[in-house]
Motif scaffolding. Structure first.
Motif, mmCIF file in Angstrom:
data_model
loop_
_atom_site.group_PDB
_atom_site.id
_atom_site.type_symbol
_atom_site.label_atom_id
_atom_site.label_comp_id
_atom_site.label_asym_id
_atom_site.label_seq_id
_atom_site.Cartn_x
_atom_site.Cartn_y
_atom_site.Cartn_z
ATOM 1 N N UNK A 101 0.917 -1.226 -0.137
ATOM 2 C CA UNK A 101 0.277 0.068 0.065
ATOM 3 C C UNK A 101 0.839 1.199 0.003
ATOM 4 N N UNK A 102 1.928 1.449 0.852
ATOM 5 C CA UNK A 102 2.788 2.403 0.888
ATOM 6 C C UNK A 102 3.472 2.568 -0.263
ATOM 7 N N UNK A 103 4.030 1.338 -0.896
ATOM 8 C CA UNK A 103 4.757 1.769 -2.144
ATOM 9 C C UNK A 103 3.896 2.301 -3.306
ATOM 10 N N UNK A 104 2.578 1.948 -3.260
ATOM 11 C CA UNK A 104 1.445 2.446 -4.344
ATOM 12 C C UNK A 104 1.456 3.967 -4.033
ATOM 13 N N UNK A 105 1.341 4.326 -2.973
ATOM 14 C CA UNK A 105 0.992 5.752 -2.462
ATOM 15 C C UNK A 105 2.243 6.594 -2.722
ATOM 16 N N UNK A 106 3.415 5.986 -2.567
ATOM 17 C CA UNK A 106 4.624 6.712 -2.811
ATOM 18 C C UNK A 106 4.883 6.863 -4.327
ATOM 19 N N UNK A 107 4.391 5.986 -5.099
ATOM 20 C CA UNK A 107 4.572 6.161 -6.826
ATOM 21 C C UNK A 107 3.507 7.443 -6.865
ATOM 22 N N UNK A 108 2.501 7.349 -6.519
ATOM 23 C CA UNK A 108 1.322 8.218 -6.714
ATOM 24 C C UNK A 108 2.038 9.551 -6.486
ATOM 25 N N UNK A 109 2.405 9.729 -4.955
ATOM 26 C CA UNK A 109 2.699 11.119 -4.705
ATOM 27 C C UNK A 109 4.096 11.647 -5.435
ATOM 28 N N UNK A 110 4.650 10.779 -5.907
ATOM 29 C CA UNK A 110 5.891 10.970 -6.556
ATOM 30 C C UNK A 110 5.707 11.693 -8.172
ATOM 31 N N UNK A 111 4.513 10.950 -8.482
ATOM 32 C CA UNK A 111 3.932 11.382 -9.931
ATOM 33 C C UNK A 111 3.429 12.605 -9.735
ATOM 34 N N UNK A 112 2.559 12.795 -8.839
ATOM 35 C CA UNK A 112 1.970 14.228 -8.533
ATOM 36 C C UNK A 112 3.041 15.461 -8.539
ATOM 37 N N UNK A 113 4.126 14.811 -7.612
ATOM 38 C CA UNK A 113 5.081 15.821 -7.252
ATOM 39 C C UNK A 113 5.641 16.354 -8.514
ATOM 40 N N UNK A 258 10.029 -2.722 -3.962
ATOM 41 C CA UNK A 258 9.212 -3.519 -4.908
ATOM 42 C C UNK A 258 10.073 -4.916 -4.942
ATOM 43 N N UNK A 259 11.232 -4.781 -5.018
ATOM 44 C CA UNK A 259 12.209 -5.895 -4.938
ATOM 45 C C UNK A 259 12.166 -6.797 -3.799
ATOM 46 N N UNK A 260 11.982 -5.977 -2.804
ATOM 47 C CA UNK A 260 12.021 -6.535 -1.255
ATOM 48 C C UNK A 260 10.747 -7.158 -1.281
ATOM 49 N N UNK A 261 9.660 -6.706 -1.665
ATOM 50 C CA UNK A 261 8.283 -7.334 -1.718
ATOM 51 C C UNK A 261 8.231 -8.612 -2.607
#
Length: 265
Positions: A101-113, A258-261
């Motif tokens: 969940x955190x990974x998805x949020x991280x990528x989404x915020x990075x895209x917005x940023x 993602x690799x860790x997951x």
């Protein structure tokens, strides 16, 4: 052996970036997610170091008279409550379920940023001899400023308690759009909600024993130093360069997560 020095360097860079372009959490959160196996501990430790920086910024803006006093109380309380609820939700989730969940949020915020840097900057507009467009508050914000401030602070505070990166950016964007604040005033008012949400999340994670103060305290000192220096840095084109660097580092760290997951799955 080198974990604390590396995280201190990341925190310094995050403070520098936050002062120039915003988005320092896009560095500290993924770095802590890589360093710590439990996502809840990583998010809690991030709050353990972020609360000091946001508190210092709020004091500075308040002393300069930039904070809207009418919105202060409702904003602070709403963000505080929202962040406590967001943090409690994080603590209720299992670590293995939280990391994706955190990974998805991280990528989404990075895209917005990253998308915020695509348009023309304020410097470019001024260089072209154009006056900045006037900002007017939305009608609902004019009629019910306290109610609108509570709604914004509660929602963004909840997000900050649950995750965090990009909170300041979201608040500034909303305050300029909804209330018609200029950027300086929007940044000052954003610090009210940001400090309250950091404080609420900090208390929740601390009570649950989900803050590694061995990492949080030195990171807090380095982030404060980075912010102090970053506020005095005026490099032409610096904001765009910083945003590009943040995006690159964030994506690299997200790939690592993602690799860790994938490896543990």
């Amino acid at each position: 052996m080198f974990l604390i020095p590396i995280l201190c360097v990341v925190a310094f860079a995050a403070g520098l970036i936050d002062a120039i372009a915003g988005g320092g959490g896009l560095l500290t959160v993924p770095a802590l997610l890589v360093a710590l196996p439990d996502a809840r501990l990583a998010l809690g430790t991030n709050k353990g170091q972020a609360v000091f920086g946001s508190g210092a910024s709020l004091v500075a803006f308040a002393r300069a008279g930039r904070v809207d006093k009418k919105r202060f109380g409702p904003t602070f309380l709403a963000a505080l409550v929202g962040s406590i609820l967001g943090a409690r939700l994080v603590l209720a989730l299992r670590p293995e379920a939280l990391r994706p969940v955190v990974l998805v949020l991280l990528l989404g915020v990075a895209t917005f940023f990253a998308s915020r840097g695509l348009g023309r900057s304020k410097k470019t507009t001024e260089a072209a001899g154009e006056a900045p467009p006037p900002r007017r508050p939305l009608p609902i914000a004019e009629r019910h400023p306290a109610l609108v401030a509570v709604a914004i602070a509660f929602v963004i505070g909840g997000y900050d308690g649950f995750f965090g990166p990009g909170t300041g950016t979201f608040l500034i964007t909303l305050y300029t759009t909804v209330f018609g604040d200029d950027l300086t005033r929007a940044t000052a008012n954003a610090k009210v909600a940001n400090f309250a949400s950091n404080l609420g999340a900090f208390g929740s994670f601390a009570l649950a024993g989900r803050i590694d103060f061995r990492l949080a305290l030195p990171m807090a000192a380095m982030q404060a130093l980075g912010g102090f220096l970053g506020a005095r840095v005026a490099v032409r084109g610096g904001e765009r360069l910083i945003r590009a660097a943040v995006l690159a580092v964030t994506l690299a760290l997200a790939l690592r997560i993602a690799w860790q997951i994938a490896s543990t799955g």
